[in-house]
Design an enzyme around this catalytic site. Structure first.
Site, PDB file in Angstrom:
ATOM      1  N   ASP A 275       0.863  -1.172   0.000  1.00 38.54           N
ATOM      2  CA  ASP A 275       0.000   0.000   0.000  1.00 38.54           C
ATOM      3  C   ASP A 275       0.906   1.230   0.000  1.00 38.54           C
ATOM      4  O   ASP A 275       2.128   1.135   0.128  1.00 38.54           O
ATOM      5  CB  ASP A 275      -0.975   0.002   1.177  1.00 38.54           C
ATOM      6  CG  ASP A 275      -2.195   0.891   0.889  1.00 38.54           C
ATOM      7  OD1 ASP A 275      -2.142   1.705  -0.058  1.00 38.54           O
ATOM      8  OD2 ASP A 275      -3.189   0.804   1.620  1.00 38.54           O
TER       9      ASP A 275
HETATM   10  C1  BGC Z   1      -4.970   3.268   0.118  1.00 37.82           C
HETATM   11  C2  BGC Z   1      -5.088   2.244  -0.978  1.00 37.82           C
HETATM   12  C3  BGC Z   1      -4.956   2.901  -2.325  1.00 37.82           C
HETATM   13  C4  BGC Z   1      -3.613   3.609  -2.373  1.00 37.82           C
HETATM   14  C5  BGC Z   1      -3.308   4.259  -3.700  1.00 37.82           C
HETATM   15  C6  BGC Z   1      -3.743   4.130  -0.042  1.00 37.82           C
HETATM   16  O1  BGC Z   1      -3.753   5.206   0.819  1.00 37.82           O
HETATM   17  O2  BGC Z   1      -4.964   2.608   1.362  1.00 37.82           O
HETATM   18  O3  BGC Z   1      -6.297   1.537  -0.863  1.00 37.82           O
HETATM   19  O4  BGC Z   1      -5.090   1.983  -3.347  1.00 37.82           O
HETATM   20  O5  BGC Z   1      -3.599   4.601  -1.354  1.00 37.82           O
HETATM   21  O6  BGC Z   1      -4.029   5.409  -3.894  1.00 37.82           O
END
Ligand code: BGC
Length: 741
Positions: A275
């Site tokens: 993530d």
């Molecule tokens: C979130 C993810 C997301 C990623 C990219 C993160 O803050 O937890 O679910 O896909 O950002 O934007």
């Protein structure tokens, strides 16, 4: 000879199947053999796009970047892709990611709303629309579906989840994967799915986002991992690790989950992305000392691509050279990434065809979004069959969500344009022109605390035959990092509802929110309640389709609605205590005599102030039709291990309105090597029934459907007795029994 021919035919069909899944191992190995260590590490590096600077292009040409996220201009996509394909040494395309969570431009109901449809087809269709629109802009990878089981309405990201049940989330998650990826990942309308967040993120302590989780092994395997396995079996191309630590181990450094479970047991051959900076966040977690430690831990755990935190490009080379990370692990990661790029057809068709006619906001996309919004609404109350309304009644349209084009779209909308949102007010002005109405928002947004216009709202209600009050949450109040400790209708909205009710006219409460809310205190002031999880672009007309009976509500709650926030976590598939509260009512605070004796209330498991039951159970939802279940029968009351049974039930629509009932099958495994939940959903069907019509429906259950990870941590069914229910919610149903011998 004949046998030989059959053999060849079999081989050919296996090969065809293989090709469809995309067997590119020869190409991958050939490419890998030419790659330098730096180029390999480059594939494992994902950056967030900001602008097409010279520096970015240079990095791409040098093979230092494997993926970009957040680039959504097809012209720019073509530029960066050209740098990768035509100007880098090996010509490896970039994979372009974006959070397309419930639609790109045409916004569908938030995933929790889609889950209320209990309709894999509608979920698949929504993902297909999203994929088609995304690919037009050059996006070929979405970070969805989110399959985090969530039993806590305080957690802002419950909005993005498919609810509290592992079976439902698994079925709908698999449908979403199918919708995004289509039958062929390389088609110009398909994008790669990414199941997230692996794992346990939805169990954040206290519902506060990013918080630690404490999910023990049985629960992890029997609940939290279940929808992931299902979506991976459905072919999900990629997977994302989560932010949380579970029992002290941050997900981006969990080698057991990423290697043993995901790769060895589940045979996942796509790639794993972290993530956003979740790898580097292992430092504040206290699990890694510094950036170098981060890269070492994640690479050894089998995490293939790092999202934005840059420790792989910085440290992997020296870690490999010093033997702290094996080249075999690096090669595996690169293989996984290249495999997905080959399957997406990026080597053959890397560019966006900008001359193609756009399908964005096309009529058919809007119609799918409207259908999804219709199916996602849940009718919670309908006193005296107030709904559907007759078109000749004058209505007072009140409340801050009646015309909130931005908020109606819900969380995780980066690209949807509010100018395209059809709010309820806009629907009245355009499509439902025959309805006579007065409009008084009373509050300008959900948190607005000014009661200055309450009197006007009351007058509006008094001047009409019926008041429709649109309350709920702005989109910013749910989603990532947007947890709440109080989930009542926010601000003074409950007061507004009361004020409107005091005008003496029937009241329809329409909620649009990102989570289940505690609305018990509001129910007496609404004759009918239609609950919508933020319904998206076409929410307005969908709501009026339901209110005026052009459509009949069929949504069911994908998550338990509690009476009080202090009851959380409350979910239907809990284990029993040794002292379950008795059926029927339990003693409540005002019934307790003064100076009551210590044990006079009995010693069972409930809250003195909010009892033992939720406000509305999982699977609950009314219809304008009335359905009667009868004649539950099993093909056999005893099946051998490995056997199968069929459960049959008749459902009759006893009303004069056509409708759809979501019939739900639950089981309870009465005695296990570990205690089993009091109910578990094992099947559901949407059954369309014309007025007066009956149908007999059938569910099949194999013993494998009853398997779980027991005391020995092996997944299998256990012999013994089971209860089985089929009915309209998790709290009601016809009951029977069977056993596995
Ligand atoms: C979130 C993810 C997301 C990623 C990219 C993160 O803050 O937890 O679910 O896909 O950002 O934007």
């Amino acid at each position: 000879m004949k046998l030989k021919l059959i053999g060849i035919a079999c081989l050919l069909s296996v090969a065809a199947g293989y090709a469809q899944q995309g067997n590119y191992e020869k190409e991958i190995n050939a490419l890998l053999s030419k790659m330098t260590l730096e180029e390999k590490i480059g594939q494992m590096n994902q950056l967030s796009y900001f602008e097409t600077s010279d520096q970015l292009l240079t990095q791409i040409k040098k093979g230092e970047i494997g993926s970009l996220l957040n680039i959504i201009d097809p012209v720019e996509v073509n530029k960066v892709q050209k740098a990768a394909l035509e100007n880098s040494r090996l010509g490896i395309p970039l994979i372009i990611g974006r959070d397309v969570i419930h639609g790109l431009k045409t916004v569908f109901p938030i995933p929790l709303g889609q889950a209320a449809s209990f309709d894999p087809q509608v979920v698949e269709a929504g993902a297909r629309v999203a994929a088609t629109e995304s690919r037009e802009l050059g996006i070929n990878w979405t970070f969805a579906p989110m399959l985090d089981i969530s039993r806590d309405g305080r957690w802002g990201r419950i909005a993005e989840s498919l609810g509290e049940d592992p079976y439902l989330a698994g079925q709908l998650g698999a449908a979403m994967v199918k919708g995004f990826q289509g039958n062929d990942l390389s088609s110009p309308t398909s994008i790669a799915a990414c199941v997230k967040h692996f794992i346990g993120y939805g169990a954040a302590e206290g519902g506060r986002d990013y918080n630690s989780t404490n999910i023990p092994p049985h629960l992890l395997h029997n609940v939290y991992l279940v929808p992931f396995k299902k979506a991976i079996d459905a072919g999900a191309a990629t997977l994302m690790t989560s932010f949380n630590d579970n029992d002290g181990i941050p997900a981006s450094g969990n080698d057991y989950l990423l290697k043993d479970v995901l790769r060895k047991e589940w045979k996942f051959d796509g790639f794993v992305v972290s993530d956003w900076a979740s790898m580097a966040e292992m430092i504040p977690h206290g699990y890694a000392k510094d950036g170098k430690d981060v890269a070492r831990i994640s690479a050894n755990a089998g995490l293939d691509m790092e999202m934005v935190s840059g420790t792989y490009p910085k440290y992997l080379k020296e870690l490999v050279q010093s033997g702290q990370v094996s080249i075999a692990d690096i090669d595996n990661s690169v293989r996984n990434i290249l495999r997905v790029k080959f399957r997406l057809g990026l080597f053959k068709n890397p560019y966006v065809d900008t001359s193609k006619a756009s399908t964005i906001y096309s009529q058919s996309h809007l119609e799918e979004a409207r259908k999804a919004a219709v199916e996602s609404a849940i009718l919670l109350k309908n006193e005296g069959s107030l709904l559907p309304l007759k078109a000749n009644l004058k209505v007072a349209v009140i409340g801050p969500l009646a015309d909130a084009p931005h908020d109606q779209m819900g969380t995780w909308v980066f690209d949807g344009d509010k100018a395209h949102t059809v709010t309820p007010l806009k629907a009245l002005q355009t499509e439902f022109k025959n309805i006579s109405y007065v409009y008084e928002p009373a509050l300008s947004y959900s948190r607005d605390k000014s009661t200055a216009n309450f009197e006007k709202a009351k007058q509006a209600a008094a001047s009409a035959d019926v008041a429709i009050v649109f309350l709920g949450e702005e989109s910013i109040l749910s989603g990532e990092a947007h947890s709440l400790s109080n989930i009542n209708l926010i601000g003074v909205q409950s007061d507004l509802l009361r004020e409107v009710k005091s005008a003496g006219k029937p009241v329809v409460l329409v909620v649009m929110a990102g989570r289940p809310l505690t609305i018990e205190r509001d129910l007496p002031y609404a004759d009918a309640v239609l609950f919508n999880f933020h319904p998206g672009t076409m929410g307005g007309p969908a709501i009026f389709d339901l209110i005026y009976g052009k459509a009949n509500p069929s949504g069911k709650l994908p998550a338990t609605f509690v009476r009080e926030v202090g009851q959380i976590p409350m979910y239907y598939n809990h284990n029993n205590t040794g002292r379950p509260a008795p059926d029927g009512n339990v003693m409540t605070l005002d019934q307790i005599p003064v100076e009551a004796g210590q044990t006079s209330l009995g010693n069972t498991s409930f809250y003195l102030d909010s009892g033992k039951n939720p406000l509305f159970p999982f699977g609950y939802g009314l219809s304008y039709s009335k359905f009667e279940y009868s004649g539950l029968a099993l093909s056999s009351n005893s099946i051998p291990m490995g056997g199968m049974l069929t459960a049959r039930v008749s459902i009759k629509n006893t009303s004069s309105v056509d409708g759809v009932e979501v019939a739900q099958l639950y089981i309870r495994d009465l005695v296990g090597s570990i205690a089993r939940p009091v109910k578990e959903l094992k099947g559901f069907q949407r059954v369309a029934l014309k007025a007066g019509e009956s149908k007999t429906i059938e569910f099949t259950l194999t013993t494998d459907d009853l398997a779980f990870f027991g005391r020995d941590m092996q997944r299998k069914a256990e012999a013994g007795d089971f209860k089985l229910w089929i009915g309209t919610s998790s709290a009601e149903g016809l009951e029977t029994e069977f056993s596995i011998k």
